[in-house]
Design an enzyme around this catalytic site. Sequence first.
Site, PDB file in Angstrom:
ATOM      1  N   TYR A   1      -2.619  -4.377  -3.388  1.00 34.16           N
ATOM      2  CA  TYR A   1      -1.471  -4.309  -2.335  1.00 34.16           C
ATOM      3  C   TYR A   1      -1.198  -5.832  -2.093  1.00 34.16           C
ATOM      4  O   TYR A   1       0.150  -6.290  -1.978  1.00 34.16           O
ATOM      5  CB  TYR A   1      -1.812  -3.779  -0.988  1.00 34.16           C
ATOM      6  CG  TYR A   1      -1.072  -3.512  -0.074  1.00 34.16           C
ATOM      7  CD1 TYR A   1       0.186  -2.700  -0.111  1.00 34.16           C
ATOM      8  CD2 TYR A   1      -0.592  -4.240   1.087  1.00 34.16           C
ATOM      9  CE1 TYR A   1       1.288  -2.433   0.691  1.00 34.16           C
ATOM     10  CE2 TYR A   1       0.145  -4.180   2.278  1.00 34.16           C
ATOM     11  CZ  TYR A   1       1.204  -3.244   2.001  1.00 34.16           C
ATOM     12  OH  TYR A   1       1.964  -3.063   2.898  1.00 34.16           O
TER      13      TYR A   1
ATOM     14  N   ALA B   1      -1.631  -8.591  -4.022  1.00 30.56           N
ATOM     15  CA  ALA B   1      -0.775  -8.956  -5.298  1.00 30.56           C
ATOM     16  C   ALA B   1       0.614  -8.491  -5.360  1.00 30.56           C
ATOM     17  O   ALA B   1       1.454  -9.356  -5.627  1.00 30.56           O
ATOM     18  CB  ALA B   1      -1.709  -8.686  -6.374  1.00 30.56           C
TER      19      ALA B   1
ATOM     20  N   LYS C   1       2.501  -7.267  -2.994  1.00 33.10           N
ATOM     21  CA  LYS C   1       3.692  -7.845  -1.802  1.00 33.10           C
ATOM     22  C   LYS C   1       3.687  -9.394  -2.253  1.00 33.10           C
ATOM     23  O   LYS C   1       4.855  -9.940  -1.772  1.00 33.10           O
ATOM     24  CB  LYS C   1       3.014  -7.711  -0.683  1.00 33.10           C
ATOM     25  CG  LYS C   1       2.833  -6.068  -0.225  1.00 33.10           C
ATOM     26  CD  LYS C   1       4.401  -5.640  -0.089  1.00 33.10           C
ATOM     27  CE  LYS C   1       4.298  -4.255   0.529  1.00 33.10           C
ATOM     28  NZ  LYS C   1       5.888  -3.632   0.554  1.00 33.10           N
TER      29      LYS C   1
HETATM   30  N1  LIG Z   1       3.335   0.188   8.313  1.00 30.67           N
HETATM   31  C1  LIG Z   1       2.820  -1.356   8.244  1.00 30.67           C
HETATM   32  O1  LIG Z   1       1.994  -1.632   9.006  1.00 30.67           O
HETATM   33  C2  LIG Z   1       3.547  -2.031   7.231  1.00 30.67           C
HETATM   34  C3  LIG Z   1       3.053  -3.512   7.138  1.00 30.67           C
HETATM   35  C4  LIG Z   1       3.496  -3.997   6.202  1.00 30.67           C
HETATM   36  C5  LIG Z   1       4.484  -3.750   5.119  1.00 30.67           C
HETATM   37  N2  LIG Z   1       4.682  -2.335   5.499  1.00 30.67           N
HETATM   38  C6  LIG Z   1       5.601  -1.688   4.235  1.00 30.67           C
HETATM   39  O2  LIG Z   1       6.658  -1.053   4.878  1.00 30.67           O
HETATM   40  C7  LIG Z   1       7.162   0.020   3.905  1.00 30.67           C
HETATM   41  C8  LIG Z   1       7.089   0.987   4.594  1.00 30.67           C
HETATM   42  O3  LIG Z   1       5.933   1.576   5.260  1.00 30.67           O
HETATM   43  P1  LIG Z   1       5.609   2.612   6.093  1.00 30.67           P
HETATM   44  O4  LIG Z   1       4.584   2.252   7.114  1.00 30.67           O
HETATM   45  O5  LIG Z   1       6.898   2.819   6.961  1.00 30.67           O
HETATM   46  O6  LIG Z   1       5.132   3.894   5.474  1.00 30.67           O
HETATM   47  P2  LIG Z   1       5.605   5.465   5.439  1.00 30.67           P
HETATM   48  O7  LIG Z   1       4.391   6.124   4.467  1.00 30.67           O
HETATM   49  O8  LIG Z   1       5.912   5.826   6.723  1.00 30.67           O
HETATM   50  O9  LIG Z   1       7.137   5.595   4.628  1.00 30.67           O
HETATM   51  C9  LIG Z   1       7.167   5.157   3.279  1.00 30.67           C
HETATM   52  C10 LIG Z   1       8.071   5.722   2.624  1.00 30.67           C
HETATM   53  O10 LIG Z   1       8.313   5.650   1.240  1.00 30.67           O
HETATM   54  C11 LIG Z   1       8.294   6.740   0.532  1.00 30.67           C
HETATM   55  N3  LIG Z   1       7.881   6.599  -0.890  1.00 30.67           N
HETATM   56  C12 LIG Z   1       6.539   6.321  -1.319  1.00 30.67           C
HETATM   57  N4  LIG Z   1       6.640   6.281  -2.597  1.00 30.67           N
HETATM   58  C13 LIG Z   1       7.751   6.319  -3.142  1.00 30.67           C
HETATM   59  C14 LIG Z   1       8.458   6.465  -4.219  1.00 30.67           C
HETATM   60  N5  LIG Z   1       7.481   6.017  -5.585  1.00 30.67           N
HETATM   61  N6  LIG Z   1       9.847   6.762  -4.574  1.00 30.67           N
HETATM   62  C15 LIG Z   1      10.544   6.876  -3.199  1.00 30.67           C
HETATM   63  N7  LIG Z   1       9.865   6.864  -2.110  1.00 30.67           N
HETATM   64  C16 LIG Z   1       8.596   6.510  -1.854  1.00 30.67           C
HETATM   65  C17 LIG Z   1       7.596   7.812   0.989  1.00 30.67           C
HETATM   66  O11 LIG Z   1       7.772   9.360   0.864  1.00 30.67           O
HETATM   67  C18 LIG Z   1       7.609   7.435   2.660  1.00 30.67           C
HETATM   68  O12 LIG Z   1       8.892   8.319   3.080  1.00 30.67           O
HETATM   69  C19 LIG Z   1       6.132  -0.082   2.837  1.00 30.67           C
HETATM   70  O13 LIG Z   1       6.713  -0.901   1.621  1.00 30.67           O
HETATM   71  C20 LIG Z   1       4.836  -0.764   3.256  1.00 30.67           C
HETATM   72  O14 LIG Z   1       4.124  -1.555   2.255  1.00 30.67           O
HETATM   73  C21 LIG Z   1       4.270  -1.384   6.086  1.00 30.67           C
END
Ligand SMILES: NC(=O)c1ccc[n+]([C@@H]2O[C@H](COP(=O)([O-])OP(=O)(O)OC[C@H]3O[C@@H](n4cnc5c(N)ncnc54)[C@H](O)[C@@H]3O)[C@@H](O)[C@H]2O)c1
Length: 254
Positions: A155, A157, A159
């Site tokens: 993860y 790597a 990001k």
């Molecule tokens: N929540 C956190 O603490 C956090 C922190 C840093 C970064 N992020 C990043 O934010 C983004 C969203 O995270 P979140 O916490 O809202 O997650 P989440 O699981 O609530 O939402 C992610 C969404 O992405 C969709 N998804 C996943 N793989 C997919 C694919 N191959 N094709 C199309 N859609 C796909 C899922 O169906 C889901 O609706 C991610 O990139 C995550 O790495 C989250």
Amino acid sequence: MELENKSAIVTGSASGIGLEVALTLAANGGSVTVADRNLSGAEAVVRQITEAGGTARAAEVNVTDKGRVAGMVEGAVAAFGSLDIFVNVAGFGFNSLIVDMAEEDWDLVLDVNLKGQFLGCQAAGRRMIDQGTGGRIVNIASTAANNARYQGGAYCAAKAGVVQLTRVLALELGEFGITVNAVGPGFTETPATVETSDEYRTNFLAQVPAGRSGRPTDIANAVLFLASPLAEYVNGQVIYVDGGYSAGKLTVRG
Ligand SMILES: NC(=O)c1ccc[n+]([C@@H]2O[C@H](COP(=O)([O-])OP(=O)(O)OC[C@H]3O[C@@H](n4cnc5c(N)ncnc54)[C@H](O)[C@@H]3O)[C@@H](O)[C@H]2O)c1
């Protein structure tokens, strides 16, 4: 409304951060394509937007599938006449010690979190160049791009790759009036983090000067800024939205 007549695609917008980004862009006048591999979830978000008086449509996409990503861009252009804003949110976290990690897990984490963003940026960038009216691309990175995380090898790597992808694209697309920036969330309350153990949460939040975890609206507001006319001269940057977590080590509070 600063995004009036702007067509926006948000990937991963059936849930969490992406959902909030879709709501925020629509509330500010954008016409939003809610793109996710979870079509029924995307359709529910579209209903939420339209009931609030906004404009949106759903699109089913797996961001690792080049053909489907191209179709997602074509669909948005067919429906709304252009593509002006593209936000790469789809992604997922994964924990494993590197010495224990299965090769297929490494590949999946890199495929969704990094290659997925490459494919989206490429398809959106090509369309925006052809349109000739500039554009905005915002990639969701993470504090994990800079802060190594125990068991976070793939993860982190991926990001870190998103950050460099963003910077290189800013150099390559700037001459077309297209900006490419990233938002790096810290720990944010979403369905993906709801099962985080109390121990991890407490230890993590002890390192956050704001003393709380992030909310999806915190992240969506930064995306809105970068997608708006206000950010016309901001390019190749990463805004960490993390309550100060990545500013340094918090050893003494107060
Ligand atoms: N929540 C956190 O603490 C956090 C922190 C840093 C970064 N992020 C990043 O934010 C983004 C969203 O995270 P979140 O916490 O809202 O997650 P989440 O699981 O609530 O939402 C992610 C969404 O992405 C969709 N998804 C996943 N793989 C997919 C694919 N191959 N094709 C199309 N859609 C796909 C899922 O169906 C889901 O609706 C991610 O990139 C995550 O790495 C989250």
